[in-house]
Motif scaffolding. Sequence first.
Motif, mmCIF file in Angstrom:
data_model
loop_
_atom_site.group_PDB
_atom_site.id
_atom_site.type_symbol
_atom_site.label_atom_id
_atom_site.label_comp_id
_atom_site.label_asym_id
_atom_site.label_seq_id
_atom_site.Cartn_x
_atom_site.Cartn_y
_atom_site.Cartn_z
ATOM 1 N N ASN A 290 -5.769 78.241 -28.496
ATOM 2 C CA ASN A 290 -6.024 78.782 -27.161
ATOM 3 C C ASN A 290 -5.481 77.900 -26.040
ATOM 4 O OD1 ASN A 290 -7.322 80.923 -28.308
ATOM 5 N ND2 ASN A 290 -9.378 80.078 -28.029
ATOM 6 N N LYS A 291 -5.548 76.568 -26.235
ATOM 7 C CA LYS A 291 -5.283 75.680 -25.106
ATOM 8 C C LYS A 291 -4.033 74.832 -25.244
ATOM 9 C CE LYS A 291 -9.460 76.393 -23.233
ATOM 10 N NZ LYS A 291 -10.639 75.693 -22.772
ATOM 11 N N LEU B 67 -8.141 70.162 -19.877
ATOM 12 C CA LEU B 67 -8.055 71.432 -20.605
ATOM 13 C C LEU B 67 -9.282 71.611 -21.483
ATOM 14 C CD1 LEU B 67 -4.316 71.311 -21.706
ATOM 15 C CD2 LEU B 67 -5.312 72.918 -20.090
#
Length: 100
Positions: free
Chosen positions: A39-40, A84
Motif C-alpha cells: 500500500n505504501k 508514511l
Amino acid sequence: MKRIWTIMLMVSVLLLLGGCGANEKENNEAADVETLYKNKCLACHGADLQGASAPALTNLSDKYSKDEVYNIILNGVGMMPGKLLSEEETELMTEWLMEK
Ligand code: HEC
C-alpha cells in the motif's frame, strides 16, 4: 446455590481466555507488513523490493544499521517522503526489511 457461583466463575474464566486474540495477531504480522509495503512503498520501490523510481530495498542490512533504516523510513530521505508509517509500523517494516 454454591454451584451457581462455581458455574458463573467458570464461564467468566472461559470468556477471559476467549478474549485473548493476541497470539493470532502476532502470527499475522508478516502478512500485515507485506500489505503495508504494497500500500505504501510498492509504487516507488517496486514489487519484490527490486526498485522502480526508487532504489531496491534488498540487502539493506549490508548498507545500514537497523536504526538508520528506521530513521529513513520514519523521516524520509531525499525524494523519499517521511511519515508514511506510524512508529510502530516503521519498527515492523524495519525488522522485515533487514531480513530481506
Ligand atoms: C514517493 C516514492 C516513495 C515511496 C512511496 C517510498 N519511497 Fe523509499 N525511497 C524513495 C526514494 C526516491 C529513495 C531514495 C532517496 C535518496 O537517496 O535520495 C528512497 C529510499 C528509501 C530507503 C533507503 C534506500 C537506500 O538504499 O538508501 C529505504 C529504506 C526506503 N526508501 C524505504 C521505504 C519504505 C519502507 C517505504 C514504504 C513505507 C517507502 N520507502 C516508500 C521513494 C519512495
